[in-house]
Every structure is written in structure tokens, then in C-alpha cells.
Design a protein around this motif. Structure first.
Motif, short mmCIF file in Angstrom:
data_model
loop_
_atom_site.label_atom_id
_atom_site.label_comp_id
_atom_site.label_asym_id
_atom_site.label_seq_id
_atom_site.Cartn_x
_atom_site.Cartn_y
_atom_site.Cartn_z
N THR A 82 41.76 77.12 38.45
CA THR A 82 43.02 77.75 38.06
C THR A 82 42.82 78.55 36.77
O THR A 82 41.86 78.35 36.04
N VAL A 83 43.75 79.43 36.52
CA VAL A 83 43.72 80.24 35.30
C VAL A 83 43.85 79.32 34.08
O VAL A 83 43.18 79.52 33.06
N GLU A 84 44.68 78.30 34.20
CA GLU A 84 44.86 77.37 33.10
C GLU A 84 43.58 76.58 32.81
O GLU A 84 43.27 76.30 31.65
N GLN A 142 47.35 90.02 37.86
CA GLN A 142 48.54 89.18 37.71
C GLN A 142 48.23 87.87 36.99
O GLN A 142 49.15 87.21 36.48
N ASP A 143 46.97 87.47 36.90
CA ASP A 143 46.60 86.22 36.24
C ASP A 143 46.26 86.39 34.75
O ASP A 143 46.18 85.41 34.02
N ARG A 144 46.08 87.59 34.31
CA ARG A 144 45.65 87.83 32.93
C ARG A 144 46.66 87.34 31.90
O ARG A 144 46.28 86.70 30.92
N GLN A 145 47.94 87.62 32.12
CA GLN A 145 48.96 87.18 31.17
C GLN A 145 49.06 85.66 31.14
O GLN A 145 49.25 85.08 30.08
N ARG A 146 48.94 85.01 32.30
CA ARG A 146 48.96 83.54 32.34
C ARG A 146 47.79 82.97 31.55
O ARG A 146 47.94 81.98 30.83
N PHE A 147 46.61 83.58 31.70
CA PHE A 147 45.44 83.13 30.96
C PHE A 147 45.66 83.27 29.46
O PHE A 147 45.41 82.35 28.69
N ALA A 201 48.45 83.44 27.76
CA ALA A 201 49.46 82.49 27.28
C ALA A 201 48.90 81.08 27.22
O ALA A 201 49.09 80.37 26.22
N ALA A 202 48.20 80.65 28.25
CA ALA A 202 47.63 79.30 28.27
C ALA A 202 46.57 79.17 27.18
O ALA A 202 46.52 78.16 26.47
#
Length: 100
Positions: free
Chosen positions: A29-31, A59-64, A66-67
């Protein structure tokens, strides 16, 4: 102040993950990638964070990001040491993330 709740929840998850080796985001996962990058910094390893981010889906870059910011705050406030075995494991995971 609605952004404080997810941040606090994230910090709580990080704290719980630090208590056991099995807790935390699932691999792949990105997290998990963000947690691995943070742990690499804790271990004093060089990390090409930009390369890892570039390899993520758009789409996963911002989640990465932030996490990773959440893990960085926790790490900054309470840095952890890692032994040689963990350092080697984390270094391998970082290498895999940079190549995927």
C-alpha cells in the motif's frame, strides 16, 4: 479543525504500529511505502523520496505525501534506533520501492 481529527487518528495508528512489529499498513500500500521511507530515515539511510514518489500512480502521490508527513512528525518527535538486521531489511525495502 476537521483536518485535526484524521491527523490525530494517523498519529495514533503510528503509535500503535510502533508497539508491535505486526501492526501497521499492509505491504504493497501507499501507506506502507510511506512508513518504510520514514523508518529508513529513522535508521539513518539515504532515501530518494522523489524517485519513490515518481514511481507511484498519479492518484497515489498525494496519499503518500500525506502519510509520509504524518510518519515524519512522529519520527521527529520520538526518533527510534534500529539494529543492523532491521537496517538491512529497511534498506532492501527502500531499494525495491525505488525500482518498482
Amino acid at each position: 479543525m476537521t483536518s485535526a481529527k484524521p491527523f490525530a487518528a494517523g498519529l495514533m495508528l503510528i503509535a500503535i504500529a510502533g508497539c508491535t512489529s505486526v501492526a501497521g499498513p499492509p505491504p504493497g500500500t501507499v501507506e506502507y511505502a510511506a512508513a518504510t521511507v520514514s523508518r529508513a530515515y529513522d535508521c539513518g539511510l539515504k532515501v530518494d523520496r522523489g524517485r519513490i514518489i515518481a514511481r507511484l500512480d498519479r492518484q497515489d502521490r498525494q496519499r503518500f505525501i500525506a502519510a509520509n508527513a504524518g510518519y515524519a512528525v512522529k519520527s521527529y518527535k520520538a526518533p527510534h534506533r534500529c539494529d543492523a538486521a532491521e537496517r538491512e531489511r529497511v534498506q532492501g525495502e527502500i531499494g525495491a520501492l525505488a525500482r518498482r
